[in-house]
Design a protein around this motif. Structure first.
Motif, PDB file in Angstrom:
ATOM      1  N   THR A  14       0.873  -1.172   0.000  1.00 49.14           N
ATOM      2  CA  THR A  14       0.000   0.000   0.000  1.00 49.14           C
ATOM      3  C   THR A  14       0.909   1.220   0.000  1.00 49.14           C
ATOM      4  O   THR A  14       1.808   1.324   0.831  1.00 49.14           O
ATOM      5  N   PHE A  15       0.679   2.115  -0.966  1.00 49.25           N
ATOM      6  CA  PHE A  15       1.549   3.291  -1.042  1.00 49.25           C
ATOM      7  C   PHE A  15       1.083   4.359  -0.058  1.00 49.25           C
ATOM      8  O   PHE A  15      -0.075   4.345   0.369  1.00 49.25           O
ATOM      9  N   ASN A  17       0.025   7.219  -0.278  1.00 48.32           N
ATOM     10  CA  ASN A  17      -1.200   7.956  -0.610  1.00 48.32           C
ATOM     11  C   ASN A  17      -2.453   7.096  -0.450  1.00 48.32           C
ATOM     12  O   ASN A  17      -3.561   7.530  -0.759  1.00 48.32           O
ATOM     13  N   GLY A  18      -2.296   5.861   0.016  1.00 46.77           N
ATOM     14  CA  GLY A  18      -3.447   5.014   0.309  1.00 46.77           C
ATOM     15  C   GLY A  18      -3.801   4.029  -0.791  1.00 46.77           C
ATOM     16  O   GLY A  18      -4.622   3.146  -0.585  1.00 46.77           O
ATOM     17  N   THR A  19      -3.180   4.166  -1.970  1.00 42.20           N
ATOM     18  CA  THR A  19      -3.472   3.250  -3.066  1.00 42.20           C
ATOM     19  C   THR A  19      -2.928   1.863  -2.727  1.00 42.20           C
ATOM     20  O   THR A  19      -1.767   1.733  -2.354  1.00 42.20           O
ATOM     21  N   GLN A  20      -3.793   0.866  -2.879  1.00 40.69           N
ATOM     22  CA  GLN A  20      -3.311  -0.490  -2.669  1.00 40.69           C
ATOM     23  C   GLN A  20      -2.840  -1.041  -4.012  1.00 40.69           C
ATOM     24  O   GLN A  20      -3.645  -1.334  -4.893  1.00 40.69           O
ATOM     25  N   ALA A  21      -1.528  -1.134  -4.185  1.00 35.48           N
ATOM     26  CA  ALA A  21      -0.975  -1.579  -5.457  1.00 35.48           C
ATOM     27  C   ALA A  21      -1.034  -3.103  -5.560  1.00 35.48           C
ATOM     28  O   ALA A  21      -1.158  -3.649  -6.649  1.00 35.48           O
ATOM     29  N   GLY A  42      -1.650  -1.562 -14.097  1.00 35.57           N
ATOM     30  CA  GLY A  42      -2.229  -1.332 -12.783  1.00 35.57           C
ATOM     31  C   GLY A  42      -2.572  -2.605 -12.032  1.00 35.57           C
ATOM     32  O   GLY A  42      -3.253  -2.572 -11.021  1.00 35.57           O
ATOM     33  N   GLY A  44      -0.347  -4.482 -10.661  1.00 38.37           N
ATOM     34  CA  GLY A  44       0.654  -4.691  -9.609  1.00 38.37           C
ATOM     35  C   GLY A  44       1.810  -5.571 -10.021  1.00 38.37           C
ATOM     36  O   GLY A  44       2.610  -5.968  -9.175  1.00 38.37           O
ATOM     37  N   THR A  47       5.089  -3.794  -9.392  1.00 34.43           N
ATOM     38  CA  THR A  47       5.274  -3.708  -7.945  1.00 34.43           C
ATOM     39  C   THR A  47       5.785  -5.036  -7.399  1.00 34.43           C
ATOM     40  O   THR A  47       6.734  -5.073  -6.599  1.00 34.43           O
ATOM     41  N   ARG A 207      -6.957  -3.502  -9.429  1.00 36.07           N
ATOM     42  CA  ARG A 207      -7.879  -2.852  -8.475  1.00 36.07           C
ATOM     43  C   ARG A 207      -8.455  -3.804  -7.453  1.00 36.07           C
ATOM     44  O   ARG A 207      -9.631  -4.133  -7.556  1.00 36.07           O
ATOM     45  N   PRO A 208      -7.788  -4.191  -6.434  1.00 33.85           N
ATOM     46  CA  PRO A 208      -6.353  -4.010  -6.268  1.00 33.85           C
ATOM     47  C   PRO A 208      -5.589  -5.097  -7.003  1.00 33.85           C
ATOM     48  O   PRO A 208      -6.172  -6.134  -7.324  1.00 33.85           O
TER      49      PRO A 208
END
Lengths: 252, 263
Positions: A14-15, A17-21, A42, A44, A47, A207-208
């Motif tokens: 989780t970055f 900024n709250g985004t769950q990658a 997107g 992941g 990541t 997503r995620p």
């Protein structure tokens, strides 16, 4: 199945900024295998690769490697060739060895050998800007293999190349892998590329970001360029595309 | 033939302007204390050549030393600021203040605080020159390829290795572009400093000679000083441009053949 060289247990990212990658993920990679991570943007996959490389510490979970994570045990190939424009091709390839204080003659010889393996020996003293995109990517691969790594991590390395160059590099990478049997973790968004190269394909959905499916490629282990023309290859590509489509449908 | 014409164009243009000037001065019978013609300026240059050369030497000395100091301190400051966001947040506004403050307004204070007049000139010229170096170097340090940074990290490069092999070469083009701007500013700084500091006597620079000559209505001599200063500025720029091309010729777009229109 061979011993696992890399195991991710309960890894998530989780970055700030709250985004769950990446949602909680478990993944085990067998030593000497060629595994592709496939999925849309997107999902992941990059990541996951960065976590595997050790460049990015995961938010949760654990990464276990079956080797000492000494520098040079992991080779990384970026989407761009990521060469130092101010250094010659061979100086770029020497870099990982020089950082590790390898004696100069030894480093030079190893770098030259790596360049020979990717077919770039004759442009060793050229500068990156004098090379085509495909040649730059070859140089980047030479740099990643010069330390004789245990694992090779590749992040969409051929995405920016034209199809002919891409096929050629796929063929050459396949040959290199068959000769050396490094463990390769290969990120791509091309199903055909993944099927052509891999023994195993991990399908991811966004997503995620998470693993949606895990497939064993039903093709002979020894392959060459002719495989691309076969029915078996077309069928297998269709099967993986199907699985990928299903993964997409279940995306919220 | 066309190429030669292309090459000669700026020189021909300059000569035409000078000829028109000379012609205007002669036909209008304008006295030399109002506007001397180029021939008179040339004669003044020859008559006072020794004196002006000494003056040029002094000004050039201030310019070059101030530029070197600006290069070292500017790059140093930028490196410091690139180390942490906090350092940048703390220091950068002051670098900007340094830049926007006209050195003419600071000069009186520096003259009071520093007794050595050469030191005064150096400080003022340095103030004029340092900002573009700080700003450009900092920009360069911040635009180092993120993937290359990752690669150095992956192979366990030390801070020194990363600085020597990645940060410095990658920032060099930006630093050099700052240096080229700073070269001109350093000369302007040296000239303005001489004029406000009011140096005089044997060891005064070309700007002081210019001022003296204009006070005495020796306009031809003043214009000779002016011409020499202009040429010096051109020389400094050309030298720094050459250095930049020389250092970057193998790899940077700005210095490769393609950027020179295939010359």
């Amino acid at each position: 199945m061979a011993e696992a060289i890399l195991t991710l247990s309960g890894v998530s990212q989780t970055f700030p900024n709250g985004t769950q990658a990446l949602a909680t993920t478990n993944l085990s990679i067998a030593a000497g295998s060629f595994v592709s991570l496939v999925g849309p943007s997107g999902c992941g996959k990059s990541t996951l690769l960065r976590i595997a490389s050790g460049l990015l510490p995961p938010s949760t979970g654990q990464v276990d490697r079956a080797f000492s994570a000494a520098p040079g045990d992991v080779g990384f190939v970026f989407q761009d060739a990521t060469l130092m424009p101010w250094a010659t091709v061979i100086a770029n390839v020497r870099l990982p060895l020089e950082i590790a204080h390898t004696p100069a003659p030894d480093a030079q010889a190893k770098a030259m050998a790596a360049l020979e393996r990717v077919g770039l020996a004759d442009v060793a003293s050229s500068y990156p800007r004098e090379l085509s995109g495909g040649m730059r990517m070859r140089a980047s691969i030479a740099r990643a293999i010069v330390t004789n790594p245990r694992m090779l991590l590749m992040d969409e390395p051929f995405a920016a190349l034209d199809e002919f160059t891409r096929f050629k590099l796929n063929d050459d990478l396949l040959q290199l892998w068959q000769a050396n049997r490094w463990t390769v973790l290969f990120v791509t968004h091309s199903v055909r590329e993944a099927v052509f190269l891999s023994e195993r394909i991990v399908v991811m959905s966004p997503r995620p970001g998470r693993i949606a499916n895990d497939l064993t490629v039903q093709l002979p282990p020894t392959r060459d360029a002719n495989l691309r023309l076969s029915h078996a290859f077309a069928d297998e590509s269709a099967r993986v595309t199907n699985v990928l489509d299903q993964a997409m449908e279940h995306t919220p | 033939m066309k190429k030669l014409g292309h090459f000669l164009l700026p020189y021909v243009f300059g000569l035409v302007i000078l000829a028109a000037w000379e012609g205007g001065v002669r036909m209008g019978d304008i006295p030399e204390y109002i506007l001397p013609g180029p021939v008179a300026v040339l004669i003044a240059l020859r008559t006072n050549f020794g004196e002006l050369l000494v003056g040029l030497g002094v000004t050039l000395q201030v310019t070059v030393i101030a530029l070197l100091l600006a290069a070292i301190t500017g790059a140093g400051f930028a490196f410091l600021m690139a180390q942490s966001k906090l350092a940048e947040r703390m220091l950068f506004p002051y670098a900007v203040i340094l830049q926007v403050t006209p050195i003419v307004t600071v000069a009186p204070f520096i003259i009071i605080w520093v007794s050595n007049i050469f030191g005064v000139l150096l400080i003022l010229a340095w103030m004029a020159a340092v900002f573009p170096i700080i700003s450009n170097t900092l920009f360069g340090l911040k635009s180092v390829d993120i993937n290359l940074r990752d690669m150095f990290r992956l192979y366990g490069a030390t801070k020194t290795q990363t600085a020597m092999r990645l940060l410095i070469p990658s920032t060099l083009p930006h630093f050099l572009s700052g240096l080229r701007i700073a070269g001109g500013l350093s000369l302007i700084g040296a000239v303005v400093a001489e004029m406000v500091a009011g140096t005089s006597g044997e060891k005064s620079g070309l700007a002081s000679r210019l001022l003296e000559a204009s006070y005495r209505l020796e306009l031809a001599k003043a214009l000779a000083c002016f011409a020499l200063l202009g040429l010096t500025g051109l020389l400094i720029f050309t030298a720094l441009d050459w250095l930049s091309r020389r250092l970057l010729r193998h790899w940077h777009e700005s210095a490769t053949d393609a950027s020179q229109g295939g010359n």
